[in-house]
Design an enzyme around this catalytic site. Structure first.
Site, mmCIF file in Angstrom:
data_model
loop_
_atom_site.group_PDB
_atom_site.id
_atom_site.type_symbol
_atom_site.label_atom_id
_atom_site.label_comp_id
_atom_site.label_asym_id
_atom_site.label_seq_id
_atom_site.Cartn_x
_atom_site.Cartn_y
_atom_site.Cartn_z
ATOM 1 N N LYS A 89 0.788 -1.071 -0.067
ATOM 2 C CA LYS A 89 -0.243 -0.046 -0.119
ATOM 3 C C LYS A 89 0.844 1.467 0.066
ATOM 4 O O LYS A 89 1.815 1.475 0.822
ATOM 5 C CB LYS A 89 -0.814 0.025 1.163
ATOM 6 C CG LYS A 89 -1.776 1.346 1.448
ATOM 7 C CD LYS A 89 -2.723 1.172 2.371
ATOM 8 C CE LYS A 89 -3.180 2.529 2.840
ATOM 9 N NZ LYS A 89 -4.098 2.523 4.023
ATOM 10 N N LYS B 157 -10.195 12.606 8.164
ATOM 11 C CA LYS B 157 -9.706 12.230 9.625
ATOM 12 C C LYS B 157 -9.852 13.394 10.359
ATOM 13 O O LYS B 157 -9.350 14.334 10.109
ATOM 14 C CB LYS B 157 -8.269 11.668 9.543
ATOM 15 C CG LYS B 157 -8.153 10.180 8.742
ATOM 16 C CD LYS B 157 -6.696 9.754 8.801
ATOM 17 C CE LYS B 157 -6.713 8.498 8.127
ATOM 18 N NZ LYS B 157 -7.360 7.283 8.798
ATOM 19 N N ASP C 227 -12.136 7.220 3.544
ATOM 20 C CA ASP C 227 -10.981 6.879 4.377
ATOM 21 C C ASP C 227 -10.746 5.267 4.160
ATOM 22 O O ASP C 227 -9.656 5.095 4.805
ATOM 23 C CB ASP C 227 -11.184 7.311 5.534
ATOM 24 C CG ASP C 227 -9.956 7.519 6.315
ATOM 25 O OD1 ASP C 227 -8.787 7.288 5.935
ATOM 26 O OD2 ASP C 227 -10.048 7.509 7.643
ATOM 27 N N GLU D 131 -9.403 3.959 1.648
ATOM 28 C CA GLU D 131 -8.854 4.227 0.508
ATOM 29 C C GLU D 131 -7.725 3.073 0.441
ATOM 30 O O GLU D 131 -7.491 2.835 -1.093
ATOM 31 C CB GLU D 131 -8.259 5.698 0.186
ATOM 32 C CG GLU D 131 -6.866 5.683 0.814
ATOM 33 C CD GLU D 131 -6.517 5.382 2.504
ATOM 34 O OE1 GLU D 131 -7.716 5.467 3.332
ATOM 35 O OE2 GLU D 131 -5.468 4.987 2.570
ATOM 36 N N ASP E 109 1.504 6.066 5.720
ATOM 37 C CA ASP E 109 0.567 5.156 5.133
ATOM 38 C C ASP E 109 1.058 4.492 4.005
ATOM 39 O O ASP E 109 0.335 3.706 3.076
ATOM 40 C CB ASP E 109 -0.751 6.071 4.927
ATOM 41 C CG ASP E 109 -1.941 4.966 5.063
ATOM 42 O OD1 ASP E 109 -1.946 3.994 5.659
ATOM 43 O OD2 ASP E 109 -2.961 5.374 4.519
ATOM 44 N N ARG F 276 -7.568 -0.121 0.649
ATOM 45 C CA ARG F 276 -8.126 -1.369 -0.221
ATOM 46 C C ARG F 276 -8.425 -1.010 -1.672
ATOM 47 O O ARG F 276 -8.322 -2.068 -2.535
ATOM 48 C CB ARG F 276 -9.333 -1.954 0.559
ATOM 49 C CG ARG F 276 -10.297 -1.160 0.768
ATOM 50 C CD ARG F 276 -11.509 -1.304 1.978
ATOM 51 N NE ARG F 276 -10.883 -1.003 2.943
ATOM 52 C CZ ARG F 276 -11.619 -1.156 4.374
ATOM 53 N NH1 ARG F 276 -12.634 -1.924 4.207
ATOM 54 N NH2 ARG F 276 -11.104 -0.680 5.410
#
Ligand code: BES
Ligand code: MN
Ligand code: ZN
Length: 523
Positions: A291, A303, A373, A375, A314, A377
């Protein structure tokens, strides 16, 4: 830090600091520690006797050998009983709980201690190879891995003046010694130890590259910068690197991935690295999918401020697969390895995805975006389709996917999911060996239903319950029959404390286990 193997006797080896060890409960040390104890006139034994040294794991006792020397009436110092200026007795904990990860941990702790003592070089016995009864090469590997990881610091944005080098809040560990020697009396073991050290250096390099990428601030590490970093590593390591631009991604049908990019002013970069270790058998392959959200604001499902603070990390999964490729290129296993990272930011603006939007992934599936949020996946869906469309025989994806995985497993185990027992067992085994243990969570029929959408094939959130599982269930919809493991590393990606091989900040989680898995699969 340079790590090397030296043939010699620990008692006679001149060094600013000599590291020996002790298991908990041992009253009279044997082996190399015993020899040093004897040379010191039983000082270590007497410190054990008095309770000052217990052998607890992580306990490090510094004995200054020079101070021991009574200068005679002439003022002339007597010859030192050991050639080392200091002896560090490192506690290994209970012998029955001792393993390679314990060696990594104590090596990291010792390395930080040596840094704090400001010694320029040090020597150590090979923990585990003596009464520990472990494979000497693997012990050497764990020592080099632990020492390098434990001393990791990210200080490129600290100007000289604020670079205190002390392990106070906000700082990394002190600069470590320039050299660490592994002292071995038996010259027959030397070659094996050297091989082990070399492997440990490569494993550490994987995690260090991942840490560096995760620690970079998000204004610097854009998707473009991440792609550039992958490309320059690939060039140095002689890997192929292809970066697929937005137009091409659209042509390939990556509607899920591009829906995440829509709200960002940064162009997406779909990164594909290839290592050809078995070019004659292209089907002998594994695809590592990471990811790669370089900043996750949540998008329009914004968020709260506090949850956004660590969201530069992330792209930790992407960093792990890119870092792993660096080590794989150096270790040269006989297997073809692909790494994929669909890099993008997740930002809110007028062109961002809305909750309620429906987008289409490469495999034709329609996805209702319930929460922007969720995102990761969406990006993984298209990255996994890409792997499948290019002949993936196995897929492992790694992602900082859900906050829920911390609720489920804390920092004890990385959350793991799989559709294939054989691949899962191989991964579980590799993970345990690297001290990055995983725990498998179920993909049952009930949780699968949570992703059902009223108007599309599926939706990108499955409600509050089993949040990590529904995320994995979503990804599974794009995997097909390809053997697959999904790792949710959200709880492990960043560390708030100095602990074992980790320092504060990025950990490089899962990069080393991926390298090991690839090697194990290559046989
Ligand atoms: N990147 C986050 C997950 C995350 C949370 C990583 C905390 C590291 C630390 C992910 O994109 C996310 O926002 N997940 C949501 C999913 C939810 C909207 C279904 C979450 O976990 O809250
Ligand atoms: Mn998110
Ligand atoms: Zn995210």
């Amino acid at each position: 830090m340079e790590i090397k193997v030296t043939h010699g006797n620990v008692v006679e080896h001149p060094t600013p600091a000599l590291v020996v060890n002790l298991f908990k409960g041992v009253r009279k040390p044997g082996g190399a520690t015993g020899a040093v104890d004897q040379a010191l006139g039983g000082l270590i034994s007497s410190l054990i006797e008095s309770g000052e040294i217990s052998g607890d794991s992580g306990e490090i006792t510094v004995i200054h050998t020079r101070a021991l020397l009574a200068s005679g009436a002439s003022g002339k110092a007597a010859a030192s009983p050991v050639a080392a200026e200091r002896v560090l007795v490192a506690g290994l904990g209970k012998q029955d709980a001792f393993d390679y990860d314990a060696i990594r941990t104590i090596s990291a702790q010792v390395a930080r201690k040596l840094g704090a003592l400001k010694v320029k070089s040090a020597a150590t016995i090979v923990h585990g190879a003596g009464i520990g009864g472990l494979d000497p090469a693997s012990c050497a590997e764990a020592i080099s891995e632990g020492s390098l990881l434990g001393l990791y610091r990210f200080d490129k944005y600290k100007s000289q003046a604020s670079r205190s080098g002390d392990d106070t809040d906000g700082d990394g560990p002190a600069q470590g010694p320039d050299t660490l020697e592994l002292i071995e009396l038996d010259s027959a073991k030397e070659k094996a130890l050297e091989r082990g050290v070399g492997r440990g250096v490569h494993y550490a390099a994987a995690a260090i590259m991942a840490r560096d990428l995760v620690n970079e601030p998000p204004n610097v590490l854009s998707p473009t910068a991440l792609a550039d970093a992958a490309a320059s590593m690939a060039k140095e390591s002689k890997l192929e690197c292809k970066v697929i631009e937005e137009d091409e991604c659209r042509k390939l049908g990556m509607g899920a991935y591009l829906s995440v990019t829509a709200g960002s002013s940064q162009p997406p970069k779909f990164i594909h690295l290839t290592y050809k270790g078995d070019a004659r058998r292209p089907a002998n392959n594994i695809w590592l999918v990471g990811k790669g959200i370089t900043f996750d604001s949540g998008g329009l499902s914004l968020k709260p401020a506090a949850s956004m603070v660590t969201m530069k990390g992330d792209m930790g999964g992407g960093a792990a697969v890119i870092g792993a490729m660096k080590a794989i290129a150096a270790l040269k296993p006989k297997i073809n390895v692909h790494a994929v990272c669909a890099a993008t930011e997740n930002m809110p603006d007028g062109s961002a995805s809305r909750p309620g939007d429906v987008v289409q992934a490469t495999n034709g599936k329609y996805i209702e975006i319930e929460n922007t949020d969720a995102e990761g996946r969406l990006t993984l869906a298209d990255a996994i389709c890409y792997a499948n469309n290019n002949g993936a025989a196995r897929i492992v994806d790694v992602a900082t996917l859900t906050g829920a995985v911390s609720v489920a497993l804390g920092r004890g185990h990385i959350g793991a999911f799989s559709n294939d027992d054989k691949l899962y067992r191989a991964l579980e085994d590799a993970a345990a060996k690297m001290g990055e243990p995983v725990w498998r969570l179920p993909l049952g029929q009930v949780t699968k239903l949570q992703n059902n959408s009223l108007i599309a094939d599926l939706k990108n959130t499955g409600g509050r319950n089993a949040g990590s599982i529904t995320a994995a269930q979503f990804i599974r919809e794009f995997v097909g029959d390809t053997p697959w493991v999904h790792l949710d590393i959200a709880a492990f990606n960043m560390s708030e404390t100095v602990s074992g091989v980790n320092v504060k900040g990025a950990t490089g989680a899962s990069s080393r286990l991926l390298v090991r898995l690839v090697e194990d699969l290559a046989g």
